[in-house]
Design an enzyme around this catalytic site. Structure first.
Site, short mmCIF file in Angstrom:
data_model
loop_
_atom_site.label_atom_id
_atom_site.label_comp_id
_atom_site.label_asym_id
_atom_site.label_seq_id
_atom_site.Cartn_x
_atom_site.Cartn_y
_atom_site.Cartn_z
N ARG A 93 0.81 -1.22 0.00
CA ARG A 93 0.00 0.00 0.00
C ARG A 93 0.84 1.27 0.00
O ARG A 93 0.39 2.33 -0.41
CB ARG A 93 -0.99 -0.02 1.18
N GLU A 109 3.56 -6.57 13.29
CA GLU A 109 2.54 -6.63 14.34
C GLU A 109 1.96 -8.05 14.40
O GLU A 109 1.62 -8.56 15.45
CB GLU A 109 1.43 -5.62 14.05
P1 AMP Z 1 4.72 -2.39 11.54
O1 AMP Z 1 5.99 -2.99 11.02
O2 AMP Z 1 4.24 -3.11 12.76
O3 AMP Z 1 4.85 -0.90 11.76
O4 AMP Z 1 3.59 -2.66 10.47
C1 AMP Z 1 3.37 -1.79 9.41
C2 AMP Z 1 2.95 -2.50 8.17
O5 AMP Z 1 1.95 -3.47 8.43
C3 AMP Z 1 2.37 -1.52 7.19
O6 AMP Z 1 2.89 -1.82 5.89
C4 AMP Z 1 0.88 -1.72 7.26
O7 AMP Z 1 0.31 -1.72 5.97
C5 AMP Z 1 0.68 -3.07 7.93
N1 AMP Z 1 -0.21 -3.00 9.12
C6 AMP Z 1 0.14 -3.28 10.40
N2 AMP Z 1 -0.89 -3.15 11.23
C7 AMP Z 1 -1.93 -2.75 10.50
C8 AMP Z 1 -3.29 -2.41 10.80
N3 AMP Z 1 -3.78 -2.46 12.06
N4 AMP Z 1 -4.10 -2.01 9.77
C9 AMP Z 1 -3.62 -1.95 8.51
N5 AMP Z 1 -2.35 -2.26 8.17
C10 AMP Z 1 -1.52 -2.66 9.14
#
Ligand code: AMP
Length: 174
Positions: free
Chosen positions: A59, A96
Site C-alpha cells: 500500500r 505486528e
Molecule cells: P509495523 O511494522 O508493525 O509498523 O507494520 C506496518 C505494516 O503493516 C504496514 O505496511 C501496514 O500496511 C501493515 N499493518 C500493520 N498493522 C496494521 C493495521 N492495524 N491495519 C492496517 N495495516 C496494518
C-alpha cells in the site's frame, strides 16, 4: 471528525482476532480524499530536496508513486522476498502479526541521495525500520518517514527516533 480519518474503514479482527485493520481502500477510492492526503504529504516534505521516494509494499506504493510523480523524482519499491528480479539487499523484521523480510535492488539508490520513506501505516515500526536500514546500506540519506496512518498506542516511532516521522491520521486506541 477529521476529513481523512472518516474516510478510513476500521475492520475488526482482520487478519486475525484482536487486530483492528485500518482499511485505506475507502480513502483512496475517494478522489477528494486521495488528493488531500497527497497534498498534505507533499506539503510536509516540500522543502527537503527529496531525490527519491521509497514506497513499502504494497500500500505504500500508492502514495510513494504519486508523490514521486508530483516532484518529478524516482520511486523506489521496497518489496517482500522473491519479488524483485535483480541483485538485492535484504533485511529481516518483526511485524505486528508475524515476521517477514524486505528487499531493495542494489542499484535503486545512489550514495548521498535524499530519500523519503512512505507507507500507508505505522504500527510497531519494524517495517519502516528495516526499510530505513536498506536505504542507509545503499548510502542514502533518509530525510523522513511519512505515513497516512499512525497507531500511536503501538509506539512505532520509538524504533525510528533518529528520523523525522510524520503521519496524517492518528489513532490513540484500537
Ligand atoms: P509495523 O511494522 O508493525 O509498523 O507494520 C506496518 C505494516 O503493516 C504496514 O505496511 C501496514 O500496511 C501493515 N499493518 C500493520 N498493522 C496494521 C493495521 N492495524 N491495519 C492496517 N495495516 C496494518
Amino acid at each position: 471528525m477529521d476529513f481523512l480519518k472518516e474516510k478510513i474503514r476500521n475492520v475488526p479482527d482482520f487478519p486475525k482476532p484482536g487486530i483492528g485493520f485500518k482499511d485505506i481502500t475507502t480513502l483512496i477510492g475517494d478522489g477528494k480524499a486521495l488528493q488531500e492526503a497527497i497534498r498534505q504529504m507533499r506539503q510536509l516534505f516540500e522543502n527537503d530536496n527529496v531525490d527519491a521516494v521509497l514506497g513499502i509494499e504494497s500500500r505504500g506504493f500508492i502514495f510513494a508513486a504519486i508523490l514521486a510523480h508530483e516532484w518529478g523524482v524516482g520511486m523506489v519499491p521496497v518489496r517482500k522476498p522473491g519479488k524483485l528480479p535483480y541483485k538485492k539487499l535484504c533485511e529481516n523484521y518483526e511485524l505486528e502479526y508475524g515476521t517477514d523480510s524486505l528487499e531493495i535492488h542494489v542499484d535503486a539508490l545512489k550514495e548521498g541521495q535524499n530519500v523519503l520513506i512512505v507507507d500507508d501505516l505505522l504500527a510497531t515500526g519494524g517495517t519502516v525500520q528495516a526499510t530505513a536500514k536498506l536505504a542507509e546500506r545503499l548510502g542514502a540519506n533518509v530525510v523522513g518517514c511519512c505515513f497516512l496512518v499512525e497507531l500511536d498506542f503501538l509506539n512505532g516511532r520509538e524504533k525510528i527516533q533518529e528520523y523525522r516521522v510524520e503521519s496524517l491520521v492518528h489513532y490513540s486506541a484500537e
